[in-house]
Enzyme design. Sequence first.
Site, PDB file in Angstrom:
ATOM      1  N   ASP A   8      40.752  39.551  50.058  1.00 56.49           N
ATOM      2  CA  ASP A   8      40.232  39.989  48.780  1.00 56.49           C
ATOM      3  C   ASP A   8      38.754  39.570  48.759  1.00 56.49           C
ATOM      4  O   ASP A   8      38.342  38.728  49.563  1.00 56.49           O
ATOM      5  CB  ASP A   8      41.038  39.246  47.694  1.00 56.49           C
ATOM      6  N   LEU A   9      37.969  40.136  47.873  1.00 60.51           N
ATOM      7  CA  LEU A   9      36.532  39.792  47.870  1.00 60.51           C
ATOM      8  C   LEU A   9      36.159  38.911  46.670  1.00 60.51           C
ATOM      9  O   LEU A   9      35.822  37.726  46.836  1.00 60.51           O
ATOM     10  CB  LEU A   9      35.702  41.084  47.871  1.00 60.51           C
ATOM     11  N   ASP A  10      36.226  39.514  45.462  1.00 60.62           N
ATOM     12  CA  ASP A  10      35.796  38.776  44.268  1.00 60.62           C
ATOM     13  C   ASP A  10      36.698  37.571  44.048  1.00 60.62           C
ATOM     14  O   ASP A  10      37.905  37.716  43.873  1.00 60.62           O
ATOM     15  CB  ASP A  10      35.873  39.675  43.026  1.00 60.62           C
ATOM     16  N   THR A  16      31.999  36.090  42.563  1.00 55.75           N
ATOM     17  CA  THR A  16      31.610  37.191  41.691  1.00 55.75           C
ATOM     18  C   THR A  16      32.651  37.498  40.604  1.00 55.75           C
ATOM     19  O   THR A  16      32.358  38.278  39.688  1.00 55.75           O
ATOM     20  CB  THR A  16      31.390  38.479  42.527  1.00 55.75           C
ATOM     21  N   LYS A  45      41.882  40.263  36.342  1.00 53.17           N
ATOM     22  CA  LYS A  45      41.534  39.828  37.707  1.00 53.17           C
ATOM     23  C   LYS A  45      42.284  40.650  38.744  1.00 53.17           C
ATOM     24  O   LYS A  45      43.519  40.716  38.708  1.00 53.17           O
ATOM     25  CB  LYS A  45      41.921  38.362  37.894  1.00 53.17           C
ATOM     26  N   GLY A  46      41.558  41.257  39.654  1.00 50.53           N
ATOM     27  CA  GLY A  46      42.188  42.018  40.735  1.00 50.53           C
ATOM     28  C   GLY A  46      42.518  43.453  40.369  1.00 50.53           C
ATOM     29  O   GLY A  46      42.789  44.264  41.237  1.00 50.53           O
ATOM     30  N   ARG A  49      38.692  48.877  37.920  1.00 51.10           N
ATOM     31  CA  ARG A  49      37.862  48.974  36.707  1.00 51.10           C
ATOM     32  C   ARG A  49      38.612  49.717  35.601  1.00 51.10           C
ATOM     33  O   ARG A  49      38.644  49.279  34.453  1.00 51.10           O
ATOM     34  CB  ARG A  49      36.562  49.702  37.051  1.00 51.10           C
ATOM     35  N   SER A 114      39.713  44.772  48.994  1.00 47.31           N
ATOM     36  CA  SER A 114      39.208  44.522  47.639  1.00 47.31           C
ATOM     37  C   SER A 114      39.365  45.765  46.779  1.00 47.31           C
ATOM     38  O   SER A 114      39.191  46.880  47.261  1.00 47.31           O
ATOM     39  CB  SER A 114      37.719  44.152  47.709  1.00 47.31           C
ATOM     40  N   ALA A 115      39.654  45.542  45.498  1.00 44.11           N
ATOM     41  CA  ALA A 115      39.747  46.667  44.554  1.00 44.11           C
ATOM     42  C   ALA A 115      38.370  47.171  44.148  1.00 44.11           C
ATOM     43  O   ALA A 115      38.243  48.195  43.484  1.00 44.11           O
ATOM     44  CB  ALA A 115      40.513  46.217  43.306  1.00 44.11           C
ATOM     45  N   SER A 116      37.335  46.449  44.553  1.00 43.83           N
ATOM     46  CA  SER A 116      35.997  46.754  44.015  1.00 43.83           C
ATOM     47  C   SER A 116      35.281  47.880  44.752  1.00 43.83           C
ATOM     48  O   SER A 116      35.134  47.850  45.971  1.00 43.83           O
ATOM     49  CB  SER A 116      35.119  45.502  44.067  1.00 43.83           C
ATOM     50  N   ASN A 118      32.285  48.167  44.516  1.00 40.46           N
ATOM     51  CA  ASN A 118      30.999  47.548  44.861  1.00 40.46           C
ATOM     52  C   ASN A 118      31.089  46.662  46.107  1.00 40.46           C
ATOM     53  O   ASN A 118      30.112  46.000  46.460  1.00 40.46           O
ATOM     54  CB  ASN A 118      30.503  46.699  43.683  1.00 40.46           C
ATOM     55  N   LYS A 145      46.150  47.263  42.921  1.00 43.85           N
ATOM     56  CA  LYS A 145      46.957  46.046  42.814  1.00 43.85           C
ATOM     57  C   LYS A 145      47.546  46.031  41.408  1.00 43.85           C
ATOM     58  O   LYS A 145      46.858  46.441  40.481  1.00 43.85           O
ATOM     59  CB  LYS A 145      46.068  44.810  43.024  1.00 43.85           C
ATOM     60  N   GLU A 169      43.984  35.792  48.450  1.00 45.11           N
ATOM     61  CA  GLU A 169      43.833  36.391  47.108  1.00 45.11           C
ATOM     62  C   GLU A 169      43.672  35.334  46.018  1.00 45.11           C
ATOM     63  O   GLU A 169      44.256  34.266  46.115  1.00 45.11           O
ATOM     64  CB  GLU A 169      45.102  37.178  46.764  1.00 45.11           C
ATOM     65  N   ASP A 170      42.909  35.683  44.973  1.00 46.59           N
ATOM     66  CA  ASP A 170      42.759  34.762  43.834  1.00 46.59           C
ATOM     67  C   ASP A 170      43.426  35.296  42.568  1.00 46.59           C
ATOM     68  O   ASP A 170      43.331  34.661  41.519  1.00 46.59           O
ATOM     69  CB  ASP A 170      41.277  34.492  43.531  1.00 46.59           C
TER      70      ASP A 170
HETATM   71  P1  B16 Z   1      34.568  47.289  40.514  1.00 49.83           P
HETATM   72  P2  B16 Z   1      38.837  42.043  44.154  1.00 49.83           P
HETATM   73  C1  B16 Z   1      38.322  43.321  41.877  1.00 49.83           C
HETATM   74  O1  B16 Z   1      37.873  42.810  43.100  1.00 49.83           O
HETATM   75  C2  B16 Z   1      38.029  42.338  40.756  1.00 49.83           C
HETATM   76  O2  B16 Z   1      38.872  41.197  40.876  1.00 49.83           O
HETATM   77  C3  B16 Z   1      38.295  42.982  39.412  1.00 49.83           C
HETATM   78  O3  B16 Z   1      37.909  42.091  38.371  1.00 49.83           O
HETATM   79  C4  B16 Z   1      37.520  44.299  39.302  1.00 49.83           C
HETATM   80  O4  B16 Z   1      37.850  44.967  38.091  1.00 49.83           O
HETATM   81  C5  B16 Z   1      37.855  45.192  40.490  1.00 49.83           C
HETATM   82  O5  B16 Z   1      37.566  44.510  41.695  1.00 49.83           O
HETATM   83  C6  B16 Z   1      37.084  46.490  40.476  1.00 49.83           C
HETATM   84  O6  B16 Z   1      35.731  46.212  40.702  1.00 49.83           O
HETATM   85  O7  B16 Z   1      34.398  47.533  39.050  1.00 49.83           O
HETATM   86  O8  B16 Z   1      33.383  46.582  41.159  1.00 49.83           O
HETATM   87  O9  B16 Z   1      34.983  48.521  41.263  1.00 49.83           O
HETATM   88  O10 B16 Z   1      39.201  40.765  43.482  1.00 49.83           O
HETATM   89  O11 B16 Z   1      40.006  42.981  44.428  1.00 49.83           O
HETATM   90  O12 B16 Z   1      37.947  41.848  45.356  1.00 49.83           O
HETATM   91 MG    MG Z   2      39.810  38.672  43.582  1.00 44.55          MG
END
Ligand code: B16
Ligand code: MG
Length: 219
Positions: A8-10, A16, A45-46, A49, A114-116, A118, A145, A169-170
């Site tokens: 996982d990233l954030d 972040t 968390k996780g 968006r 990661s779900a992000s 970004n 997730k 994972e966090d």
């Molecule tokens: P974005 P992870 C997740 O990252 C975050 O935990 C979560 O808070 C966020 O809403 C999600 O990414 C989407 O991120 O808006 O940047 O696309 O923990 O899966 O690395």
């Molecule tokens: Mg995370």
Amino acid sequence: MTKAALFDLDGVIADTAVYHLKAWRKLIQDHFNQDVPDGLLAQTKGLSRVDSLNAILSGLDLTVSEEEFARLADEKNDLYRQSLADLNEQGILPGISELLAELRKKDFHLALASASHNAPLILEKLGLSDSFEAIADPRKVGRGKPAPDIFLTAAKGVNCKPEDCIAFEDSAAGITAIKAAGSYAVGIGKQAELNADICFIDTASIDLDEILNNWQENK
Ligand code: B16
Ligand code: MG
């Protein structure tokens, strides 16, 4: 056996996660003049968006049009990206660079789950763009997730069976996803909230030998 470590990233690689929470809090304050309770924020968390915004709006009993929903999601992302402006290698969480090196030394393939959306930008800012052999793209993955999809895609990206992967994972949603994928779940945070296969309170405390011994014993 080909084995991999999925990340996982954030909140695991980068500090972040807190920026996501701050951005949501400011967005809802600015538009609805309401504070988002910590418990509700923690639930995002996780989550993607869109899933996060849905959870916050429904938790606060707020309804918006489809157009406003899309505008709010975009604005949250703008706020979040502003907070990434000064992110650099110092933003890598303690012990993570060493952990990645140790895993590579032990012949683990490394993949990002990661779900992000970004994630590529963040990896670049952290100087880690070349550290992962595969980056699962959440835009192309079916369900977010707590569904296992992103971890299954990350495992596939490095040609590994999910059961031959350990994953870090966090978030509770992420731990559920890892277990549903059939991989071994390493939690970062409080075990009472995460219910991981093994848990460390923070990244600095991660002990790879302990993880690998415990993984073998429980296979
Ligand atoms: P974005 P992870 C997740 O990252 C975050 O935990 C979560 O808070 C966020 O809403 C999600 O990414 C989407 O991120 O808006 O940047 O696309 O923990 O899966 O690395
Ligand atoms: Mg995370």
